[in-house]
Motif scaffolding. Structure first.
Motif, PDB file in Angstrom:
ATOM      1  N   THR A  61      44.002  43.353  31.235  1.00  0.00           N
ATOM      2  CA  THR A  61      43.456  43.253  30.014  1.00  0.00           C
ATOM      3  C   THR A  61      43.824  42.260  29.001  1.00  0.00           C
ATOM      4  O   THR A  61      43.297  42.094  28.035  1.00  0.00           O
ATOM      5  CB  THR A  61      43.453  44.634  29.247  1.00  0.00           C
ATOM      6  OG1 THR A  61      44.937  45.127  29.131  1.00  0.00           O
ATOM      7  CG2 THR A  61      43.063  46.012  30.046  1.00  0.00           C
ATOM      8  N   LYS A 129      37.575  52.930  37.823  1.00  0.00           N
ATOM      9  CA  LYS A 129      36.284  52.371  37.555  1.00  0.00           C
ATOM     10  C   LYS A 129      36.838  51.377  36.097  1.00  0.00           C
ATOM     11  O   LYS A 129      35.942  50.237  36.055  1.00  0.00           O
ATOM     12  CB  LYS A 129      35.320  53.349  36.586  1.00  0.00           C
ATOM     13  CG  LYS A 129      33.966  52.898  36.161  1.00  0.00           C
ATOM     14  CD  LYS A 129      33.076  53.937  35.919  1.00  0.00           C
ATOM     15  CE  LYS A 129      31.835  53.605  35.089  1.00  0.00           C
ATOM     16  NZ  LYS A 129      30.564  53.069  35.465  1.00  0.00           N
ATOM     17  N   ARG A 130      37.489  51.681  35.261  1.00  0.00           N
ATOM     18  CA  ARG A 130      37.972  50.993  33.961  1.00  0.00           C
ATOM     19  C   ARG A 130      38.773  49.846  34.787  1.00  0.00           C
ATOM     20  O   ARG A 130      38.080  48.565  34.335  1.00  0.00           O
ATOM     21  CB  ARG A 130      38.816  51.710  33.147  1.00  0.00           C
ATOM     22  CG  ARG A 130      39.302  51.032  32.126  1.00  0.00           C
ATOM     23  CD  ARG A 130      38.246  50.699  31.115  1.00  0.00           C
ATOM     24  NE  ARG A 130      38.954  49.936  30.061  1.00  0.00           N
ATOM     25  CZ  ARG A 130      38.414  49.386  28.890  1.00  0.00           C
ATOM     26  NH1 ARG A 130      37.244  49.775  28.723  1.00  0.00           N
ATOM     27  NH2 ARG A 130      39.069  48.895  28.203  1.00  0.00           N
ATOM     28  N   THR A 132      38.726  48.364  37.628  1.00  0.00           N
ATOM     29  CA  THR A 132      37.806  47.328  38.549  1.00  0.00           C
ATOM     30  C   THR A 132      36.993  46.696  37.512  1.00  0.00           C
ATOM     31  O   THR A 132      36.590  45.294  37.879  1.00  0.00           O
ATOM     32  CB  THR A 132      37.264  48.163  39.575  1.00  0.00           C
ATOM     33  OG1 THR A 132      37.982  49.100  40.178  1.00  0.00           O
ATOM     34  CG2 THR A 132      36.191  47.411  40.386  1.00  0.00           C
ATOM     35  N   THR A 133      36.034  47.304  36.567  1.00  0.00           N
ATOM     36  CA  THR A 133      35.385  46.698  35.664  1.00  0.00           C
ATOM     37  C   THR A 133      36.285  45.494  35.000  1.00  0.00           C
ATOM     38  O   THR A 133      35.457  44.437  34.699  1.00  0.00           O
ATOM     39  CB  THR A 133      34.762  47.661  34.808  1.00  0.00           C
ATOM     40  OG1 THR A 133      34.115  48.728  35.267  1.00  0.00           O
ATOM     41  CG2 THR A 133      33.800  46.949  33.784  1.00  0.00           C
ATOM     42  N   VAL A 134      37.333  45.694  34.410  1.00  0.00           N
ATOM     43  CA  VAL A 134      37.955  44.933  33.672  1.00  0.00           C
ATOM     44  C   VAL A 134      38.399  43.503  34.371  1.00  0.00           C
ATOM     45  O   VAL A 134      38.107  42.295  34.138  1.00  0.00           O
ATOM     46  CB  VAL A 134      39.170  45.527  32.671  1.00  0.00           C
ATOM     47  CG1 VAL A 134      40.199  44.427  32.590  1.00  0.00           C
ATOM     48  CG2 VAL A 134      38.816  46.365  31.988  1.00  0.00           C
ATOM     49  N   GLN A 136      36.681  42.627  37.442  1.00  0.00           N
ATOM     50  CA  GLN A 136      35.828  41.725  37.769  1.00  0.00           C
ATOM     51  C   GLN A 136      35.130  40.881  36.693  1.00  0.00           C
ATOM     52  O   GLN A 136      34.738  40.014  36.891  1.00  0.00           O
ATOM     53  CB  GLN A 136      34.718  42.892  38.174  1.00  0.00           C
ATOM     54  CG  GLN A 136      34.776  43.606  39.400  1.00  0.00           C
ATOM     55  CD  GLN A 136      33.800  44.645  39.523  1.00  0.00           C
ATOM     56  OE1 GLN A 136      33.098  45.111  38.980  1.00  0.00           O
ATOM     57  NE2 GLN A 136      33.540  44.707  41.113  1.00  0.00           N
ATOM     58  N   ALA A 137      35.515  41.380  35.276  1.00  0.00           N
ATOM     59  CA  ALA A 137      34.985  40.731  34.111  1.00  0.00           C
ATOM     60  C   ALA A 137      35.828  39.534  33.974  1.00  0.00           C
ATOM     61  O   ALA A 137      35.585  38.218  33.779  1.00  0.00           O
ATOM     62  CB  ALA A 137      34.976  41.456  32.899  1.00  0.00           C
TER      63      ALA A 137
END
Length: 148
Positions: A61, A129-130, A132-134, A136-137
């Motif tokens: 992050t 999910k959180r 992995t999403t962060v 990937q972004a």
């Protein structure tokens, strides 16, 4: 099924640890192999995976504190509570109780343990999910910066 979850979790956790190293080289406290291995060392598995999770979260992050970190903390504490209750509950059985009160205590402890296990599993899915999403972004952002 449980063995499959353990294997997949270890692989995923080591992968996000590896990605975090790419985001913040040299800033993570433990070697990549410890991301998978620390879960299997007694007593160490109550501390080190959380420290590794914190490092992964921070590197992914870019923030030491943030809006989404609460889910990481909730997941971890629910997991530790579940693990402790599971181990402590495995020492007695309601079948071995001589009085109803003891049997009831064992049953209630088992039910609370199961609820904590479900809560921990749901929170683990949200953490996966959180993160992995962060990640990937961040990877997409790096790709876009590389082509610009």
């Amino acid at each position: 099924m449980g063995l499959a979850v353990v294997v997949v979790w270890s692989i995923w956790f080591q992968r996000v640890r590896h990605n975090a190293e790419a985001f913040e080289p040299g800033q993570l406290r433990y070697a990549s192999a410890m991301a998978a291995g620390s879960w299997f060392v007694p007593l160490v598995n109550l501390i080190m995976p959380k420290q590794i999770s914190n490092d992964i979260w921070t590197a992914s992050t870019g923030h030491r504190v943030g809006a989404g970190r609460w889910i990481l903390h909730l997941w971890w504490w629910s997991f530790v509570a579940y693990a402790v209750m599971y181990v402590s509950g495995s020492w007695s059985s309601w079948y071995d109780s001589d009085v109803v009160v003891e049997a009831t205590d064992d049953i209630v402890t088992g039910l609370v343990t199961n609820v904590l296990g479900v809560v921990s599993a749901v929170l683990a899915v949200l953490v996966v999910k959180r993160l992995t999403t962060v990640q990937q972004a961040r990877i997409q952002q790096a790709r876009n910066a590389g082509t610009a």
